[in-house]
Structure formats: C-alpha cells, structure tokens
Design a protein around this motif. Structure first.
Motif: not given
Ligand code: F6P
Length: 364
Positions: A77, A142, A185-187, A238, A256, A261, A288, A291
C-alpha cells in the motif's frame, strides 16, 4: 470468443484480503487455456510496476490457490506511481514515477492490465486509463467501502472471522462478568463492525457513521449490569469516534497511499468505561487477523466471478471499467463511479434498523 489479447498483466494493490488468489486464478486460467494469452504477474502491487518487477505466470502457479489467503503476487500500500515514496538524504520524498510505470507496461508489451484493489487502487486505475493505458479494476477490500458495487470480496471472510471471535469472547465475558471491547478494522466505514456485531449478537456497536456519546455508552453497560446481564460485548470499528472528538490515529506514514493508519479507539473505549463505571473491562484488537487465512466460500465464488468477468472485459477491449456486484449479477461499471466517494453505512440502512430492533445500541 475472438480477441486480440495476447499479453495480460495482473497486480494486487493495497492491503491484502482473502480471495485475491481466487481472482488471479480465474483470470489466469482461462486467459492461458482459452485465449492462449501470456499472463504476467506484477509483483508487490504498483511498486512492482514502477520498479519493473514482473514475471510470467504458469498454469502451475495458478492451480490449487482458490482457497489460499494472501496473494501469490505480493502487494503493497506504498507504491502509488503518481506519489511514489523515495528515500533521499533529506528524508522521504514523494515523487511522480508514473512515466516509469508506463514505460514498464510498454516494455513488457502488455495489452491489458487487471488491477485488483480497493479505492486507492481504483484511483490509480482511473488515472492510467486517462493516460491511455488499458486498465480494468476488480474491487477487493475487507472494508466493503467501495462505491459502485454492492459488495467487495474479502468482506464476508473478515466478518466471518470477527463473528467467530465475538462468539468466543461471549463465553469468557460471561464467565468473568466483564465488559469486552472488540476493535475491528474497516477504516472510515462501519461495515465490518456492523456485520460482525449483528451476527455475533454484540450488545453495542460503535461505527464511524454514528458518532457516539460517552454517557450513553456508560449508561448502557450499567443498565445491562443492573438488569442482571453481568457482561457486555461492544464491537467498535477502528474509525468510530465520539460526538465530541475525532478518530484515533495510530500512525501517520507518508509512504502509504493513505498516510493515516487508524487504531486505538478500542483501548480508549475500554479505559473510559472502566474508569466511569467501575466494571472490569478487557480490550481485544482483531486487526490483521481479519485479513488472514482462507476466504469463505462466498468470497471464493464472488472472486471467481469477478476474475472471469474482468478477463471478458479485457477481451472485449472494455477498459476503464471495474467489475461490480449489482444485486445478484456481476456487471461492469466505469471505474470513475467507484471512486466518487467512499461507501459508508447509510443511516437508514436495514442493517442498523434490524440491529436496533433486537436491542443493540449504537451509543447515540
Ligand atoms: O483497507 C484494509 C485495511 O485492513 C483497513 O481496514 C485498515 O485500516 C488498513 O487496511 C490497515 O493497513 P495496514 O495493513 O497498512 O496496517
């Protein structure tokens, strides 16, 4: 199908999610077997396109990977070609390396490039399309926050992991009469918290779309405790934030594509609840874990349908499009539609209504 497609590139961009390999497989297998194409895997997302790190994929590379999490191509990213981070003696500088990426695209004689990613990736797909390159997008994340599609693959897998975690936390919370805060997570979208909170029967769900009031949060856990429910499960996105205050940021990293973050709201909620109510509280950050691992059957099927459709679009020369799920059909939509805005949870969503109907509170 007749097509002039001879060489097709695939890359996975942004954070990984379960189902990426299923897409790669459903593009590469028919591309090789039905179209006689050479398939080029670009390594580590757009970073690999800028740096010319690519390799030809073989049938062996793409066999037996439908159930495999992560991505056989690697991802990043941090490699937006239009804002490429470069280490210099003065620190990190962000420079435009798009011409380098275009040169590599041409040097490798690509007729089309399918980019699998989230909104950062779709913005890049759009810009390269405007510059005349043959790009197609496949929506993954996700977070489920991409416009122009009902669902992104990866979301179902993340919700399934979070739901299992909430189920497990229920038994220990109940045994110890504790409040347990689960951060997911979920931004800036509450989809994961909402989906897993509903499926796992969380007592409270805090999402970015509904800024919460501290008093309401304390009131509800105390009420449950007084009613004899001697534990509470709170699922926090989050990106959730109090009505007076902003999101909790873990780190800023200008390398990034999205420098922010998120992370830490779970700890804050847990600490404040314990201080204000005296109820013993624990915090679990799933991060994570959401994911990782195998995609759910739903995500494997969706990913396979997306990949097959993306290849069809490439064969038809329909570039600048993203595949998308609309109702039950996979269709093509202009990638521009996907990047208009983030798809957050609508306040009149049936998800929210149905959660409220069963007594879940949102802290508002
Ligand atoms: O966009 C997917 C995501 O997992 C988000 O939910 C989270 O905020 C971000 O990526 C975390 O990013 P990184 O893998 O760089 O910690």
């Amino acid at each position: 199908m007749k097509s002039t497609l001879k060489r097709i590139g695939i890359l996975t961009g942004g954070g990984d999610c379960p189902g990426l390999n299923a897409v790669i497989r459903s593009i590469a297998k028919p591309a090789m077997a039905q179209f006689g194409c050479t398939v080029i895997g670009i390594l580590d997302g757009f970073e690999g396109l800028v740096e010319g790190r690519m390799r030809e994929l073989t049938p062996r590379d793409v066999g037996g990977i439908v159930n495999l999490g992560g991505t056989i191509l690697g991802t990043s990213n941090k490699g937006n070609p239009f804002q490429f981070p470069v280490e210099t003696p003065h620190g990190v500088e962000v420079l435009d390396y798009s011409s380098q990426a275009i040169q590599n695209y041409r040097d490798w004689n690509l007729d089309a490039l399918i980019a699998i990613g989230g909104d950062g990736t779709m913005h890049i797909v759009d810009r390269f399309t405007e510059l005349g390159l043959n790009f197609i997008g496949v929506p993954k994340t996700i977070d489920n926050d991409l416009s122009a599609t009902d669902v992104t693959f990866g979301y179902d897998s993340a919700v399934s992991v979070a739901t299992e975690a909430i189920d497990r936390l229920h038994t220990t919370a109940s045994a110890h009469h504790r409040v347990i805060v689960v951060e997911v997570m979920g931004r800036y979208a509450g989809w994961i918290a909402l989906g897993s909170g509903i499926a796992g029967g969380a007592d409270m769900i805090l999402i970015p779309e509904i800024p919460f009031k501290w008093e309401k949060v304390y009131e509800h856990v105390l009420l449950r405790s007084k009613r004899g429910n001697r534990f509470s499960i709170i699922c926090v996105a989050e990106g959730a934030k109090p009505a007076e205050g902003g999101v909790v940021v873990k780190e800023m990293d200008k390398k990034r594509t999205d420098p922010v973050r998120l992370g830490g709201i779970g700890d804050l909620v847990g600490r404040k609840i314990e201080e204000a109510t005296g109820l013993e509280t624990r915090v679990v950050v799933l991060g994570h874990v959401l994911r990782g691992g195998s995609p759910t059957p739903y995500d494997r099927i969706l990913a396979t349908r997306y990949g097959a459709m993306a290849l069809e679009l490439a064969a038809q020369g329909k570039f600048g499009y993203m595949v998308s799920l609309r109702g039950t059909e996979v269709v093509a939509v202009p990638v521009k539609e996907a990047i208009l805005k983030l798809r957050t949870v609508p306040l009149d969503s049936q998800y929210i209504k149905s959660a409220r109907a069963v007594g879940t509170v949102f802290g508002d």
